[in-house]
Design a protein around this motif. Structure first.
Motif, PDB file in Angstrom:
ATOM      1  N   ALA A 154      -4.395   4.658  14.268  1.00  0.00           N
ATOM      2  CA  ALA A 154      -4.371   6.116  14.085  1.00  0.00           C
ATOM      3  C   ALA A 154      -4.956   6.824  15.314  1.00  0.00           C
ATOM      4  O   ALA A 154      -4.441   7.857  15.758  1.00  0.00           O
ATOM      5  CB  ALA A 154      -5.146   6.503  12.831  1.00  0.00           C
ATOM      6  N   LEU A 155      -6.029   6.258  15.872  1.00  0.00           N
ATOM      7  CA  LEU A 155      -6.625   6.820  17.090  1.00  0.00           C
ATOM      8  C   LEU A 155      -5.598   6.809  18.223  1.00  0.00           C
ATOM      9  O   LEU A 155      -5.407   7.809  18.918  1.00  0.00           O
ATOM     10  CB  LEU A 155      -7.869   6.007  17.483  1.00  0.00           C
ATOM     11  CG  LEU A 155      -8.489   6.333  18.853  1.00  0.00           C
ATOM     12  CD1 LEU A 155      -9.026   7.767  18.893  1.00  0.00           C
ATOM     13  CD2 LEU A 155      -9.607   5.341  19.190  1.00  0.00           C
ATOM     14  N   LYS A 156      -4.938   5.679  18.395  1.00  0.00           N
ATOM     15  CA  LYS A 156      -3.932   5.546  19.464  1.00  0.00           C
ATOM     16  C   LYS A 156      -2.776   6.521  19.238  1.00  0.00           C
ATOM     17  O   LYS A 156      -2.296   7.159  20.185  1.00  0.00           O
ATOM     18  CB  LYS A 156      -3.413   4.107  19.530  1.00  0.00           C
ATOM     19  CG  LYS A 156      -2.511   3.830  20.727  1.00  0.00           C
ATOM     20  CD  LYS A 156      -2.148   2.361  20.844  1.00  0.00           C
ATOM     21  CE  LYS A 156      -1.424   2.071  22.149  1.00  0.00           C
ATOM     22  NZ  LYS A 156      -0.350   2.989  22.489  1.00  0.00           N
ATOM     23  N   ALA A 157      -2.331   6.645  17.997  1.00  0.00           N
ATOM     24  CA  ALA A 157      -1.225   7.559  17.680  1.00  0.00           C
ATOM     25  C   ALA A 157      -1.591   9.005  18.035  1.00  0.00           C
ATOM     26  O   ALA A 157      -0.767   9.754  18.573  1.00  0.00           O
ATOM     27  CB  ALA A 157      -0.867   7.449  16.201  1.00  0.00           C
ATOM     28  N   ILE A 158      -2.837   9.387  17.748  1.00  0.00           N
ATOM     29  CA  ILE A 158      -3.301  10.744  18.080  1.00  0.00           C
ATOM     30  C   ILE A 158      -3.349  10.926  19.597  1.00  0.00           C
ATOM     31  O   ILE A 158      -2.862  11.925  20.130  1.00  0.00           O
ATOM     32  CB  ILE A 158      -4.674  11.040  17.431  1.00  0.00           C
ATOM     33  CG1 ILE A 158      -4.505  11.192  15.922  1.00  0.00           C
ATOM     34  CG2 ILE A 158      -5.313  12.289  18.037  1.00  0.00           C
ATOM     35  CD1 ILE A 158      -5.810  11.242  15.132  1.00  0.00           C
ATOM     36  N   CYS A 159      -3.902   9.942  20.303  1.00  0.00           N
ATOM     37  CA  CYS A 159      -3.993  10.021  21.776  1.00  0.00           C
ATOM     38  C   CYS A 159      -2.600  10.133  22.392  1.00  0.00           C
ATOM     39  O   CYS A 159      -2.397  10.878  23.355  1.00  0.00           O
ATOM     40  CB  CYS A 159      -4.724   8.807  22.339  1.00  0.00           C
ATOM     41  SG  CYS A 159      -6.475   8.739  21.898  1.00  0.00           S
ATOM     42  N   ASP A 160      -1.638   9.395  21.833  1.00  0.00           N
ATOM     43  CA  ASP A 160      -0.261   9.434  22.338  1.00  0.00           C
ATOM     44  C   ASP A 160       0.416  10.773  22.048  1.00  0.00           C
ATOM     45  O   ASP A 160       1.294  11.205  22.801  1.00  0.00           O
ATOM     46  CB  ASP A 160       0.583   8.315  21.707  1.00  0.00           C
ATOM     47  CG  ASP A 160       0.187   6.925  22.207  1.00  0.00           C
ATOM     48  OD1 ASP A 160      -0.511   6.850  23.238  1.00  0.00           O
ATOM     49  OD2 ASP A 160       0.570   5.929  21.562  1.00  0.00           O
ATOM     50  N   ALA A 161       0.018  11.419  20.959  1.00  0.00           N
ATOM     51  CA  ALA A 161       0.715  12.632  20.498  1.00  0.00           C
ATOM     52  C   ALA A 161       0.257  13.907  21.204  1.00  0.00           C
ATOM     53  O   ALA A 161       1.010  14.876  21.283  1.00  0.00           O
ATOM     54  CB  ALA A 161       0.511  12.798  18.991  1.00  0.00           C
ATOM     55  N   VAL A 162      -0.975  13.923  21.700  1.00  0.00           N
ATOM     56  CA  VAL A 162      -1.517  15.170  22.274  1.00  0.00           C
ATOM     57  C   VAL A 162      -1.682  15.082  23.787  1.00  0.00           C
ATOM     58  O   VAL A 162      -1.739  13.990  24.358  1.00  0.00           O
ATOM     59  CB  VAL A 162      -2.874  15.554  21.621  1.00  0.00           C
ATOM     60  CG1 VAL A 162      -2.710  15.801  20.132  1.00  0.00           C
ATOM     61  CG2 VAL A 162      -3.946  14.492  21.885  1.00  0.00           C
ATOM     62  N   ASP A 163      -1.779  16.251  24.406  1.00  0.00           N
ATOM     63  CA  ASP A 163      -1.966  16.334  25.863  1.00  0.00           C
ATOM     64  C   ASP A 163      -3.422  16.610  26.235  1.00  0.00           C
ATOM     65  O   ASP A 163      -3.780  16.561  27.408  1.00  0.00           O
ATOM     66  CB  ASP A 163      -1.101  17.464  26.435  1.00  0.00           C
ATOM     67  CG  ASP A 163       0.368  17.278  26.097  1.00  0.00           C
ATOM     68  OD1 ASP A 163       0.854  16.138  26.199  1.00  0.00           O
ATOM     69  OD2 ASP A 163       1.018  18.271  25.706  1.00  0.00           O
TER      70      ASP A 163
ATOM     71  N   GLY B 185      -6.257   4.965  24.473  1.00  0.00           N
ATOM     72  CA  GLY B 185      -5.999   6.242  25.129  1.00  0.00           C
ATOM     73  C   GLY B 185      -7.149   7.218  25.028  1.00  0.00           C
ATOM     74  O   GLY B 185      -7.099   8.314  25.607  1.00  0.00           O
ATOM     75  N   ALA B 186      -8.209   6.838  24.294  1.00  0.00           N
ATOM     76  CA  ALA B 186      -9.381   7.725  24.185  1.00  0.00           C
ATOM     77  C   ALA B 186     -10.039   7.885  25.554  1.00  0.00           C
ATOM     78  O   ALA B 186     -10.088   6.937  26.348  1.00  0.00           O
ATOM     79  CB  ALA B 186     -10.377   7.162  23.182  1.00  0.00           C
ATOM     80  N   ASP B 187     -10.536   9.090  25.824  1.00  0.00           N
ATOM     81  CA  ASP B 187     -11.180   9.368  27.107  1.00  0.00           C
ATOM     82  C   ASP B 187     -12.652   8.982  27.121  1.00  0.00           C
ATOM     83  O   ASP B 187     -13.247   8.838  28.186  1.00  0.00           O
ATOM     84  CB  ASP B 187     -11.057  10.856  27.429  1.00  0.00           C
ATOM     85  CG  ASP B 187      -9.613  11.261  27.665  1.00  0.00           C
ATOM     86  OD1 ASP B 187      -9.139  11.085  28.793  1.00  0.00           O
ATOM     87  OD2 ASP B 187      -8.958  11.726  26.711  1.00  0.00           O
TER      88      ASP B 187
ATOM     89  N   VAL C 254     -14.596   0.993  30.412  1.00  0.00           N
ATOM     90  CA  VAL C 254     -13.468   0.133  30.062  1.00  0.00           C
ATOM     91  C   VAL C 254     -12.300   0.949  29.491  1.00  0.00           C
ATOM     92  O   VAL C 254     -11.136   0.564  29.588  1.00  0.00           O
ATOM     93  CB  VAL C 254     -13.903  -0.964  29.055  1.00  0.00           C
ATOM     94  CG1 VAL C 254     -14.091  -0.388  27.653  1.00  0.00           C
ATOM     95  CG2 VAL C 254     -12.891  -2.088  28.971  1.00  0.00           C
ATOM     96  N   LEU C 255     -12.621   2.126  28.923  1.00  0.00           N
ATOM     97  CA  LEU C 255     -11.589   2.951  28.296  1.00  0.00           C
ATOM     98  C   LEU C 255     -10.605   3.506  29.324  1.00  0.00           C
ATOM     99  O   LEU C 255      -9.442   3.760  29.003  1.00  0.00           O
ATOM    100  CB  LEU C 255     -12.216   4.115  27.519  1.00  0.00           C
ATOM    101  CG  LEU C 255     -13.091   3.725  26.325  1.00  0.00           C
ATOM    102  CD1 LEU C 255     -13.738   4.941  25.716  1.00  0.00           C
ATOM    103  CD2 LEU C 255     -12.285   2.972  25.278  1.00  0.00           C
TER     104      LEU C 255
END
Length: 214
Positions: free
Chosen positions: A151-160, A181-183, A210-211
């Motif tokens: 879910a975290l990855k899906a959110i990171c992929d969906a937003v700019d 994709g988290a910053d 590492v992120l």
């Protein structure tokens, strides 16, 4: 839009006076900043207005010395009064567009999100970054909804806009968020429950890098 980039979110310290043990919150935040914290959120649920206002002014000045963004959790009125860098609101708090109308175009607005739908709506309404979690079980927010890696990855992929992961994060489990994709990571007890706040923050900064690796 407020001035917030992903690098600001690497290690995002969220205060909690639960572990003061006779120290001032100011002193604890100072240690976190010395350790390299890149963002500070003042979260106060119990303090009365006057004490909160005084503390917020002092910690805002401290963050300014370290050139680190400083936001207030939930309390838009206090953020406006002390000219904080911005505010962070949850799904049950004021909407980003309403916060923006009160604080102005140059302030940072963070919004908590647990789903892609919430994330996209927050972005559309003018959020500058998202706080997504709880990514791991957490003891500091008992009503936290758990949000898994996918879910975290899906959110990171969906937003700019930048995304910071929050909830139950420790120096040991940051590695599990790699590739999402988290910053950065937002942490409470991993910093403020530590006996060596400065050292714990420094270690979190090293591990959180590492992120940004692909």
């Amino acid at each position: 839009m407020g001035n917030c980039n992903g690098k600001d979110l690497l290690v995002y310290a969220v205060t909690d006076r639960h572990w003061l043990h006779g120290e001032t919150l100011y002193r604890q935040v100072e240690k976190a900043l010395k350790g390299g914290a890149t963002f500070v959120q003042l979260r106060e649920k119990e303090l009365d207005e006057d004490a909160f206002l005084k503390e917020a002014i002092e910690i805002k000045e401290l963050c300014r010395q370290y050139h680190v963004p400083f936001v207030i959790n939930d309390n838009v009125e206090i953020a406006r009064k002390i000219d904080a860098d911005g505010v962070h609101v949850g799904q049950r708090d004021m909407e980003a567009a309403d916060v923006r109308s009160q604080l102005g175009a140059d302030k940072i607005i963070g919004v908590s999100a647990q789903t892609v739908e919430q994330a996209l709506l927050a972005q559309e309404r003018g959020a500058d970054y998202l706080g997504v979690g709880a990514v791991f079980p957490t003891g500091t927010k008992l009503d936290a909804v758990e949000v898994g890696y996918e879910a975290l990855k899906a959110i990171c992929d969906a937003v700019d806009i930048p995304v910071v992961a929050i909830g139950g994060i420790t120096k040991e489990n940051i590695i599990e968020l790699k590739g999402s994709g988290a910053d950065g990571v937002a942490v409470v007890s991993a910093i403020f429950a530590s006996e060596d706040i400065e050292g714990a923050t420094r270690e979190l900064c090293e591990k959180a890098r590492v992120l940004s690796e692909s």
